[in-house]
Design an enzyme around this catalytic site. Structure first.
Site, PDB file in Angstrom:
ATOM      1  N   ASP A 209      23.750  40.013   4.979  1.00 47.03           N
ATOM      2  CA  ASP A 209      23.560  41.112   5.290  1.00 47.03           C
ATOM      3  C   ASP A 209      24.302  41.813   6.779  1.00 47.03           C
ATOM      4  O   ASP A 209      24.157  41.468   7.628  1.00 47.03           O
ATOM      5  CB  ASP A 209      21.952  41.380   5.779  1.00 47.03           C
TER       6      ASP A 209
ATOM      7  N   GLU B  22      49.061  38.091  26.224  1.00 46.31           N
ATOM      8  CA  GLU B  22      49.136  38.111  26.661  1.00 46.31           C
ATOM      9  C   GLU B  22      47.478  38.513  27.620  1.00 46.31           C
ATOM     10  O   GLU B  22      47.855  39.422  28.936  1.00 46.31           O
ATOM     11  CB  GLU B  22      50.235  38.056  28.567  1.00 46.31           C
TER      12      GLU B  22
ATOM     13  N   GLU C 193      44.527  38.665  30.038  1.00 48.27           N
ATOM     14  CA  GLU C 193      44.314  38.612  31.804  1.00 48.27           C
ATOM     15  C   GLU C 193      43.126  38.686  31.640  1.00 48.27           C
ATOM     16  O   GLU C 193      41.985  39.359  30.465  1.00 48.27           O
ATOM     17  CB  GLU C 193      45.031  39.656  32.555  1.00 48.27           C
TER      18      GLU C 193
ATOM     19  N   GLU D 200      46.382  35.356  39.146  1.00 54.27           N
ATOM     20  CA  GLU D 200      46.865  36.460  38.605  1.00 54.27           C
ATOM     21  C   GLU D 200      47.056  37.421  40.136  1.00 54.27           C
ATOM     22  O   GLU D 200      46.361  37.008  41.051  1.00 54.27           O
ATOM     23  CB  GLU D 200      46.573  37.220  37.103  1.00 54.27           C
TER      24      GLU D 200
ATOM     25  N   GLU E   3      45.027  34.221  34.328  1.00 49.26           N
ATOM     26  CA  GLU E   3      45.958  34.562  32.453  1.00 49.26           C
ATOM     27  C   GLU E   3      46.308  32.743  32.247  1.00 49.26           C
ATOM     28  O   GLU E   3      46.348  32.377  32.823  1.00 49.26           O
ATOM     29  CB  GLU E   3      46.738  34.919  32.598  1.00 49.26           C
TER      30      GLU E   3
ATOM     31  N   HIS F 238      49.594  42.665  27.970  1.00 51.28           N
ATOM     32  CA  HIS F 238      50.717  42.795  27.729  1.00 51.28           C
ATOM     33  C   HIS F 238      51.257  42.227  25.989  1.00 51.28           C
ATOM     34  O   HIS F 238      50.605  41.141  25.923  1.00 51.28           O
ATOM     35  CB  HIS F 238      51.507  42.350  28.529  1.00 51.28           C
TER      36      HIS F 238
ATOM     37  N   ARG G  21      58.269  47.804  35.522  1.00 51.01           N
ATOM     38  CA  ARG G  21      56.785  47.242  35.063  1.00 51.01           C
ATOM     39  C   ARG G  21      56.117  48.080  34.647  1.00 51.01           C
ATOM     40  O   ARG G  21      54.762  47.875  34.079  1.00 51.01           O
ATOM     41  CB  ARG G  21      56.121  45.883  36.231  1.00 51.01           C
TER      42      ARG G  21
ATOM     43  N   GLU H 215      58.156  44.592  24.842  1.00 54.96           N
ATOM     44  CA  GLU H 215      56.575  43.827  25.466  1.00 54.96           C
ATOM     45  C   GLU H 215      56.230  45.763  25.869  1.00 54.96           C
ATOM     46  O   GLU H 215      56.662  46.605  26.274  1.00 54.96           O
ATOM     47  CB  GLU H 215      56.725  43.273  27.056  1.00 54.96           C
TER      48      GLU H 215
ATOM     49  N   ARG I  57      53.028  46.837  27.480  1.00 53.41           N
ATOM     50  CA  ARG I  57      52.028  46.811  28.478  1.00 53.41           C
ATOM     51  C   ARG I  57      50.639  47.028  28.353  1.00 53.41           C
ATOM     52  O   ARG I  57      50.521  47.027  29.770  1.00 53.41           O
ATOM     53  CB  ARG I  57      53.342  46.687  30.022  1.00 53.41           C
TER      54      ARG I  57
END
Length: 473
Positions: A53, A132, A134, A215, A223, A272, A343, A362, A364
């Site tokens: 259900d 990735e 965290e 981290e 991480e 990321h 970054r 990547e 981020r």
């Protein structure tokens, strides 16, 4: 090595499996589950599914049309390490029991539609994703939200704010200060054995793992590293990752959260996501001698990502808390540019050496509260739209964006400042998602309605810090 339904049924018999646990992902990215006796699972169950259900699952069907079926994926079978009785877990997709068609709002079924669309374009035949996620580990979490008051409190023995706390056996003072969590050794890092157990357990469950570490945030941020996989497998791995992290944390008397911003004035948690396209066994993102050795295909893919990011952030950053992380500073990837090393850019091109196979980008900005099936599919659709329409991402941005003058910085586009802003962008820019019938207008409208309810919840509530700012104004 892939498993067939016959392999799973044989495993149940040979290993003395007592129960079957069927797990599926709801719209919000949470696992739900149903445990059944082994004799209910037959070979036909892997095509016809097992009925349940679905009327009580948030954002799904109403009670008048609630019948659904869970179709287990035999490749996802593993013995659940957290159950006392020997239980085989499998990840399921949801289908309509009367028609046998995939349920339109099932996130895993949507991801399969995205892969089908990829194949139909002829642009590529494989999409790899390397997430990735965290997370934070806390020793104590308390919160309340009521008409007459609200508060939250998080605490961990690692936090720098506890240097003056009276602790059992004495305060040994091995605390981690703000932004100094990358990467101290023990005794400051108190979670080495916990992370090791998480990583090794993930590996035992079939997830290809790489590493683990503390981290940046001093208050217990961590991480675990896992290798890339094809889109649906990568999303399955994220769901298993979060399940393992939470349950191992509980075993050690800790609590884990993937909230992007549970701690003020320190780094938040992101997810990321590395991604690349392949065709005929060859990588499509490598181009020798160009900026960051990116092919034209990769540049167009990035162009699609940067153009459509304000809209798909509604899926990659789907909570009001997500945007408390996406503010300038704290290494926050808020700028809609791409870069080899910056970054704070939304798209970074990792240093991969001369190997064409390792070339990837990547993204981020996303976080781990995203439903991975929806987030990966949305990014793929944005990238494919970039290739199809040859969207130029401009030049790579290698200036230090933290040091740019305000006038220069104002020329760089940024991500939306709120969930409401992302929802508005999604409503206005959705054609790239509906291409090939991957996302439907009904799915997007339903998502906007669900998430706007969350926006309204926060809009209506006074915040404790507002009393500091305004009570006696």
């Amino acid at each position: 090595m892939s498993k067939s339904p016959q392999d799973v049924l044989r495993q149940i018999k040979d290993e003395g499996i007592e129960l079957i646990d069927l797990k599926f992902t709801d719209l919000h990215g949470k696992w739900q589950h149903l445990t059944v006796c082994t004799d209910l699972l037959e070979e036909e169950s892997f095509t016809e599914g097992l009925a349940f259900d679905g009327s009580s699952i948030r954002g799904w069907k109403g009670i008048q049309a609630s019948d659904m079926a869970m179709v287990p994926d035999p490749n996802s079978a593993w013995v659940d390490p957290f159950y006392r009785h020997k239980t085989l877990s499998m990840i399921c997709s949801i289908q309509e029991p009367r028609t046998g068609q995939p349920y339109e709002r099932c996130p895993r079924a949507l991801a399969q539609r995205a892969l089908n669309h990829l194949a139909s374009t002829g642009l590529a035949d494989m999409a790899f994703f390397g997430p990735e996620p965290e997370f934070f580990l806390f020793d104590d979490v308390r919160y309340n939200s009521a008409e007459g008051g609200s508060f939250y409190s998080v605490d961990t023995i690692e936090a720098g704010w506890n240097t003056g706390r009276i602790e059992e056996g004495g305060n040994l003072a091995y605390k981690i200060q703000e932004k100094e969590g990358y990467f101290p050794v023990a005794p400051n890092d108190t979670a080495q054995d916990i992370r090791s157990e998480m990583l090794l357990l993930m590996s035992q469950l079939g997830i290809p793992t790489e590493k683990h570490h503390h981290e940046v945030a001093g208050a217990g941020q961590h991480e675990l590293g896992m290798k890339f996989a094809e889109l649906i497998e990568a999303a399955d791995n994220v769901m298993t990752y979060k399940y393992v992290v939470r349950n191992v944390a509980k075993k050690y008397g800790k609590t884990a959260t993937f909230m992007p911003k549970p701690v003020f004035n320190d780094n938040g948690s992101g997810m990321h996501v590395h991604q690349s396209l392949w065709k005929g066994g060859q990588p499509l993102f490598f181009g020798e001698g160009t900026y960051a050795n990116l092919s034209q295909t990769a540049r167009w893919y990035i162009g699609g990502i940067l153009k459509h990011a304000p809209a798909f952030l509604a899926f990659t950053n789907p909570t009001t808390n997500s945007y408390k992380r996406l503010v300038p500073g704290f290494e926050a990837p808020v700028n809609l540019v791409y870069s080899e090393g910056n970054r704070s850019a939304a798209v970074r091109i990792p240093l991969t050496g001369p190997s064409p196979k390792a070339k990837r980008l990547e993204f981020r900005s996303g976080d781990a509260l995203a439903n991975p099936y929806l987030a990966f599919s949305a990014m793929l659709m944005a990238g494919l739209d970039g290739i199809k329409n040859q969207i130029d991402p401009g030049d790579g941005e290698d200036r230090d964006l933290f040091e740019l003058a305000a006038e220069e910085l104002s020329k760089i586009a940024t991500v939306p400042a709120s969930l409401n802003g992302a929802l508005e962008a999604l409503n206005a820019d959705r054609a790239f998602l509906t291409a090939g019938g991957v996302f439907s207008d009904d799915f997007i409208d339903n998502w906007i309605d669900l998430k706007y309810e969350e926006v309204q919840q926060l809009r209506q509530r006074p915040h404790p810090h507002e009393f500091s700012m305004y009570y006696d104004a």
